[in-house]
Each structure stands twice: as C-alpha cells, then as structure tokens.
Enzyme design. Structure first.
Site, mmCIF file in Angstrom:
data_model
loop_
_atom_site.group_PDB
_atom_site.id
_atom_site.type_symbol
_atom_site.label_atom_id
_atom_site.label_comp_id
_atom_site.label_asym_id
_atom_site.label_seq_id
_atom_site.Cartn_x
_atom_site.Cartn_y
_atom_site.Cartn_z
ATOM 1 C CB THR C 14 -0.911 0.038 1.245
ATOM 2 O OG1 THR C 14 -0.084 0.066 2.416
ATOM 3 C CG2 THR C 14 -1.812 -1.165 1.305
ATOM 4 C CG ASP C 15 -0.245 4.454 -2.357
ATOM 5 O OD1 ASP C 15 -1.277 4.757 -1.726
ATOM 6 O OD2 ASP C 15 -0.241 4.320 -3.588
ATOM 7 C CB ALA C 16 0.832 7.987 2.011
ATOM 8 N N GLY C 18 -3.670 5.064 1.047
ATOM 9 C CA GLY C 18 -4.449 4.061 1.761
ATOM 10 C C GLY C 18 -4.795 2.839 0.927
#
Lengths: 158, 158, 158, 158
Positions: C14-16, C18
C-alpha cells in the site's frame, strides 16, 4: 518543453536477472512525475495522501526497449497532456546516459523505456469526476499542454 | 567527515499509515551508501552484481525516531568505519530538513532514524574472508576511518 | 482453464493514499505468473536468474478498475497465450474476494484490475530470438493456449 | 508455540547479486507478522491504516545468516512477547525448506535470518503511550507470551 528528471539506478531497483525489475520502471516514472509536480510548487503530501480531490491512475502502459543496470545514470522526460476537463495523460521517455569517447568526451542517450499513465480527477466524497484544479492546470502548462478552454467548455456541454 | 546524501521521500516509500514503511528506511540508507561509493569512484554495477569479492551485509539495526512523510526533504549522513581487515560497519543518521521562519528563513534538521549495517568481505569462490580492497579502503578514508595498519596486521597474526 | 492464484494484500503493497500502489499491481501479476510456472514444474531460480534462454517482458499494460486495500483477499486469474514461435502474452484478471451475507454466506468477486504482459524469448549469447522451450510450451498448454503447430512452422518459413 | 508462516521467495524480492535484497528480509518478517495477526481474527486494514491506537515499530534488528534465492520455500516462525503494558517485541526466525534425499525423502530447514522488531502502542491523538488492546493481548497469548498481570500493574505504579 518536457520536465527532465535525473536519477541513478539503485541496487534495490534490480532483480536476480541483473537488470531493473520490470514493474520498477513504472515506479521510476512516478518518481519523475512527483518531481515535476514539486517543481511546479505542488505539495506532494497534500496532493497524494488522502486528498478531497484525488487524481488516481486509471491506465498504464510500458514498452521495455533495453535493460537498465545498477548505477546507470538515467534521464526521464515527463510530458503531461490534458485530455478532458477532468483527465490528463503523462508520457515518459526513459534514457540511460552514457559517457563515451576518450579524447573528445561524448554523451549518448539510449532509450530504455517509454510509458504512459492516464489520470482521472475524482471528488473522493461524492465519487464523481471533478475538474482539474488550478495547480494542476499550471503544471500542465509548464511541462506539457492543456486543452483549449473552448473544448473544455464544450465537453461539459455535451 | 561523513558523506551527506540528499533525497526526497517518494510516494512509493510510504504505506497506508501515511508514513514511510519501516523496512524502506533501510533501503534509503543503502541508497545513501551506494551514493557514497559512487562518489569515491567505485563502479556500482561491478561492485554489487556478481563480483568475485563480495561484501554482503551480515547485520543491520535501526531505531525509528519519528515518522517521515511523502515529499519530505531528507539528509542522510553516512559514516563508515573499518572493524577488521575484512570487516566494516556503516552508521546512518537520517534527518528531515524543514524550512521554517518567515522573515528570516530558518533551516531545521530533525532526526527521523539512526541505523547501522555491518559488512563482511568474502571471496565468493573460496567462500573465505578476504581483505578489503584498495578501493574500499579509499572510500573508508574519505568518509570515515580505517584501522591503523598495525592492528590490521596483528589481527592476521592472532 | 486459467491458473488461479490467491494472495492477501500486504501492508507493504500500500501507499499513503491508503490503497495498493499502482505499480505493485504489476508486481502482484508477476507473482501470480511465477506461481503458475512453478505449478507446471518449472524451477524459478533457473528460469529467471541469468539463464542462457531468457524471456524478458517487452510490453505491459494495466487497467486499474477499483482500489485494493491492506488485508484484502485477492484472486488472480492467469491466462497465457502463444503469439509466435518465440512470443507469448499473459492476461491477468485480479479480483477482491468479499464474504458478505449473514445467514447465508455469499462470496463475491470484484474485479480490481486487468493487465497484460508480452514476453519474447531470446538467446542471451547470440542476442537473437529463440523458440519457446518444451517446458514453456507445456505451461502454455496447461493454463492457456499454444499456436497450432502449422502456424508456428509457417511463421518460420515466412 | 510460535506462529508459522510459509511463503515462496519471489523474483521481486531479489537483487542483481542474485539473492534476496537485505531490506526485503524485514518486509518478509512483517508479512509473517500480518499473517499472525489475521490468524487471531484482527482486521488488517483497521489495525494498520490510520487507527486511533497505533503500534509503530520503534526498533528493528536483523542477522543475515545465509542468502535466500528466487523460488525458495520459506518458513518464518513468529514469536511475540509482551515487554510492558504498552510494548511488545516480535522474534522472527526465517528458514529455507529443502527437500533432499532420493529414496527416502528428507526435509531440511536451514536458518537464513533472525530478526527482532519492537513495537510501542500509542494514542495517535494524545500522542501518549497506551495499553495494548484486548485483541493484541489475545494475539500475544496465542503465539507468544504476555506479562503476568501483576507486573503490568506494577509498571503502572512505578
């Protein structure tokens, strides 16, 4: 005039075939895209992380032309282009920069990959398409091209 | 005098908690280590990829002090130190660089992580320890410290 | 009948924003491709790591249909198809498996992405195209389709 | 009794030295940690992604004992242990599973890495330490060990 991003291929980018892992080419393109946004004054944390207006990637395509190796000097040319009032695509051309020549130094750029990403602007609350913001339009103007205002208006009409 | 490496936190470095994924801190340290080697004239592809004399990491430790966010400007201080004729460790101090102050600009460096990696030099054919090469000794001298020649000799004797 | 690969979305994927980082979708597809090869009895280390006959990816394309989240149960359908004596493509359909329904449990598969990769078989010494091996042909037969022998012969003639 | 997690080394895990990239060992440990949480009924998305009560990693340490290769079958033993009312550590032992023997099949487990992560429970709003939740205590009991209730009480007193 495209945005030009320079980077070095890191050991982490490679795989056990001795070259850059294929999906990492797309990650490098995104790294160049981020640098082009920052160069236009866009705050990356606000832009990418849980924004009200998000611009997710809906499509990506890559041609892998030549392998890239650990330590290679790379140049990535980033050219964004507006497609609709709520859409743009970005073209990436990735080169390895080689210094050859002994007496007379020569710099050669060898194309290793070409990629496209398509982005659609969405209001994350209403889950509907949203027009690109002023910031994004300024970024498009700086490194690529926007639609003529008329055609953007027409699109809304039609 | 340590080697200083500057980079920007990329979207790919982050996770769904909104900050840099913990194991990526070590990958950033390695990126800085690679840059310090290249700055000493070492060819990264020859150094890392299937060399006769390899220097794998045998131990790593990290303290995570504060979260880092997408777009953060980072400075990583790289300080290598010879431990034996065939061994060195590298210390990494990672900072986020913040520009504050309005009338008088102020730059603040906030420590986000501290890490160590230990490396052992091995002949990949005989699978035995090997002395560090002249190149690596020059890199150690440039950014950190080598053992006094005597103690390296003694180590071989003992 | 396609090969079906099950996996769980990991925090690292995942990334920031979400959700799964876009380029990791392609890495997940490759993970499923590796599992399909192993299920046909192909040794992955010999296949991918410095082989005499390599089959690098020359093109990839992805449509991102819906976001995927940490902990999601995924199913990836892998369908390979021979294109030439020396070429194949792989289609990937990625689904999130949701358990809904209370009294009567219901399983729902929601398509999150669709991707294609194109692979060309190359002799790494002579740098020329090479016919797909018996192992790869068996893998194509197991989960997808090969060309009729005639058309493969014709291709060589023409 | 530790939690046991099985996985296959993927091509993406490797680097151009032909083995698993060092920082990916920690990512594999986290993958096993996530699986152990899910096996205790914890929802991974709620646990990791922007929770009110977060349990970030504050320290990690790894010993790299032997290289791991693409396609290797791995077993990771996950043993959590409560340290304070608001703290736990997790021990990871990573093995490569080899099938040897011809007439009589033999399975051998070779230790490739050992790691520890330390986690501190924090209320993300008040930014203060918080007691571990009932869910986390149940997970600690299932695969490792909790502190005797008395000592947890004492800790609060002292």
């Amino acid at each position: 005039m495209p945005f030009v991003y320079s980077r070095t291929v890191r050991f982490q980018d490679t795989d056990a075939a001795g070259v850059v892992y294929f999906a990492n080419i797309l990650a490098m393109c995104h790294e160049a895209y981020e640098a082009s946004l920052a160069a236009s004054g866009i705050n990356l944390n606000a832009f990418f992380c849980y924004p009200r207006i998000a611009i997710p990637i809906t499509h990506a395509t890559v041609d892998f032309l030549r392998p890239a190796f650990c330590g290679d000097q790379q140049k990535i040319y980033v050219t964004p282009k507006q497609l609709k009032a709520s859409e743009f695509e970005v073209e990436y051309e990735m080169f390895t920069v080689e210094n050859s020549g002994q007496d007379i130094p020569e710099i050669q750029e060898i194309c290793t990959a070409r990629a496209f990403t398509k982005h659609v602007c969405i209001d994350s609350v209403s889950r509907t398409r949203s027009e690109l913001s002023v910031d994004v339009m300024r970024w498009l103007t700086a490194w690529g091209q926007t639609l003529p205002p008329l055609s953007a208006d027409l699109e809304t009409l039609l």
